[in-house]
Design an enzyme around this catalytic site. Structure first.
Site, PDB file in Angstrom:
ATOM      1  CE  LYS A 237      48.967  51.833  44.164  1.00  0.00           C
ATOM      2  NZ  LYS A 237      50.111  51.581  43.765  1.00  0.00           N
TER       3      LYS A 237
ATOM      4  CE  LYS B  91      53.087  42.650  43.398  1.00  0.00           C
ATOM      5  NZ  LYS B  91      53.603  43.767  42.403  1.00  0.00           N
TER       6      LYS B  91
ATOM      7  CE  LYS C  20      44.351  45.675  42.515  1.00  0.00           C
ATOM      8  NZ  LYS C  20      45.443  46.338  41.755  1.00  0.00           N
TER       9      LYS C  20
HETATM   10  P1  AMP Z   1      51.151  45.429  39.983  1.00  0.00           P
HETATM   11  O1  AMP Z   1      51.726  44.121  41.053  1.00  0.00           O
HETATM   12  O2  AMP Z   1      50.399  46.472  40.589  1.00  0.00           O
HETATM   13  O3  AMP Z   1      52.534  45.945  39.271  1.00  0.00           O
HETATM   14  O4  AMP Z   1      50.251  44.765  38.905  1.00  0.00           O
HETATM   15  C1  AMP Z   1      51.099  44.094  37.769  1.00  0.00           C
HETATM   16  C2  AMP Z   1      50.255  43.378  36.663  1.00  0.00           C
HETATM   17  O5  AMP Z   1      49.275  42.569  37.595  1.00  0.00           O
HETATM   18  C3  AMP Z   1      49.205  44.421  36.137  1.00  0.00           C
HETATM   19  O6  AMP Z   1      48.933  44.171  34.752  1.00  0.00           O
HETATM   20  C4  AMP Z   1      47.994  44.260  36.814  1.00  0.00           C
HETATM   21  O7  AMP Z   1      46.763  44.822  36.306  1.00  0.00           O
HETATM   22  C5  AMP Z   1      47.827  43.012  37.082  1.00  0.00           C
HETATM   23  N1  AMP Z   1      47.257  42.841  38.545  1.00  0.00           N
HETATM   24  C6  AMP Z   1      47.515  42.931  39.695  1.00  0.00           C
HETATM   25  N2  AMP Z   1      46.515  42.485  40.625  1.00  0.00           N
HETATM   26  C7  AMP Z   1      45.920  42.079  39.878  1.00  0.00           C
HETATM   27  C8  AMP Z   1      44.605  41.258  40.253  1.00  0.00           C
HETATM   28  N3  AMP Z   1      44.003  41.081  41.567  1.00  0.00           N
HETATM   29  N4  AMP Z   1      43.855  40.733  39.211  1.00  0.00           N
HETATM   30  C9  AMP Z   1      44.042  40.644  37.978  1.00  0.00           C
HETATM   31  N5  AMP Z   1      45.497  41.423  37.533  1.00  0.00           N
HETATM   32  C10 AMP Z   1      46.156  41.675  38.487  1.00  0.00           C
END
Ligand code: AMP
Ligand code: TRP
Length: 339
Positions: A118, A204, A201
């Site tokens: 990041k 968002k 990956k």
């Molecule tokens: P975040 O949106 O970064 O707060 O992620 C929230 C949860 O979603 C965490 O447990 C991440 O590991 C999971 N997550 C986010 N993006 C992915 C992805 N592309 N594949 C699998 N898990 C994800």
């Protein structure tokens, strides 16, 4: 090992930084729902204080916080059976986070790959909060003495750091107070990839909306995104081994498997040697079938933000009942007076 003295408890969180993606659903929320009502107490949190480690427009932050909460509920988190709240309403998170800032070592933080990614080449100019982010995450988890944390693959290192912080705290203060939390990373979709580049990956905040499926996308949009998803020219292989070196193909098969609750091998057996002209529409139909009821319910919930706020307030109250005595004991252990 988590000693038996700790109640089996799950904690996990999602940042309200933009909308939810299919990665969040398959890597996190769908599994949160599955852990509910079983052996665990479940605590689920919209981690707004983590979101502001990078700039968030205030109105959008408030909207996204309610939308993530709506996503949890629409996907099947029952705010009665689980505790559902947003982090900013439980001040104990930041209080324990500070103590952990004084336990964690700068050298540990410097190894965090998410920070390095990041911060990129701009490390001098990112917020101090982004650097301390994993220590606040450890506080989120340990404030509830959580024994298990379901997350996607990208969060594994942060949960391991949480274990290091717990161990160092216990060691430094000669107590057995914080559990060694176990990351729960299982299933075919622990790392859902970008639809335009199977080596990145799905997130968002990618450049193009075509890279990801949003939980709020309508049926046509979902179908178009899968139709345009990048693939190679080969048909589906007969065996999972045949997916090696084919990241885009692997990703679409994994997504299908996770949505259908079957294994990747079962997906290949269902579509023997299929070309993309067959498999992509089938995947799009399945995704619409699974996601449309959730996005419909999210829209219904978002029409009454006051009700979401009531649910979050009630969840925060229940969260504080667990968190307050654990924080109070932590202060005592550290020697901080609160007379
Ligand atoms: P975040 O949106 O970064 O707060 O992620 C929230 C949860 O979603 C965490 O447990 C991440 O590991 C999971 N997550 C986010 N993006 C992915 C992805 N592309 N594949 C699998 N898990 C994800
Ligand atoms: N860091 C996690 C992410 O980016 C979100 C998060 C914050 C979290 N606190 C947590 C996840 C505690 C699990 C447990 O995805």
């Amino acid at each position: 090992m988590s000693a038996p003295k700790f109640t089996p408890r799950v904690f996990s969180g999602i940042k309200p930084s933009g909308g939810l993606t299919l990665g969040n659903y398959l890597g996190a929320i769908k599994r949160f729902v599955a852990m509910q009502g079983g052996a665990f107490d479940c605590v689920y949190c919209v981690v707004d204080l983590h979101a502001i480690t990078v700039w968030q427009d205030p109105a959008e932050l408030a909207h996204a916080t309610r939308e993530v909460a709506a996503g949890f509920i629409a996907a099947g988190i029952d705010p009665e059976r689980s505790i559902l709240f947003n982090q900013a309403q439980v001040s104990q998170h930041t209080e324990l986070g500070w103590i952990f800032n004084c336990v964690a070592r700068v050298g540990w933080m410097n190894r965090m790959t998410q920070f390095k990614e990041k911060a990129g080449t701009n490390a001098e100019n990112v917020s101090l909060g982004l650097y301390a982010y994993p220590s606040l995450m450890a506080a989120d988890i340990l404030l509830y003495h959580a024994t298990h944390v379901p997350v996607g693959e990208d969060q594994k290192q942060h949960v391991e750091l949480t274990r290091d912080i717990a161990q160092k705290f216990n060691h430094d203060f000669k107590v057995d107070f914080f559990p060694e939390t176990i990351p729960v990373i299982e299933g075919p979709a622990m790392r859902v990839m970008n639809l335009r580049d199977g080596t990145k990956k799905m997130s968002k905040s990618g450049e193009s909306d075509m890279e990801r499926i949003n939980m709020t996308d309508d049926a046509d949009t979902i179908a178009r995104k899968f139709r345009k998803a990048r693939t190679d020219a080969e048909p589906l292989p007969d065996t999972v081994e045949g997916l090696a070196g084919r990241p885009e193909a692997r990703n679409l098969v994994d997504i299908y498997a996770a949505l259908a609750d079957i294994t990747p091998a079962e997906v290949l057996a269902r579509y023997p040697g299929a070309g993309w002209g067959t498999f992509k529409p089938a995947l799009a139909d399945l995704a619409v079938e699974k996601l449309a009821p959730i996005s419909g319910e999210m829209a219904r919930l978002m029409a009454d933000p006051a009700e979401i706020d009531r649910i979050l307030a009630r969840g925060a109250e229940r969260a504080r009942e667990i968190a307050a005595p654990i924080l109070a004991r932590t202060y005592e252990i550290v020697g901080l007076i609160r007379s």
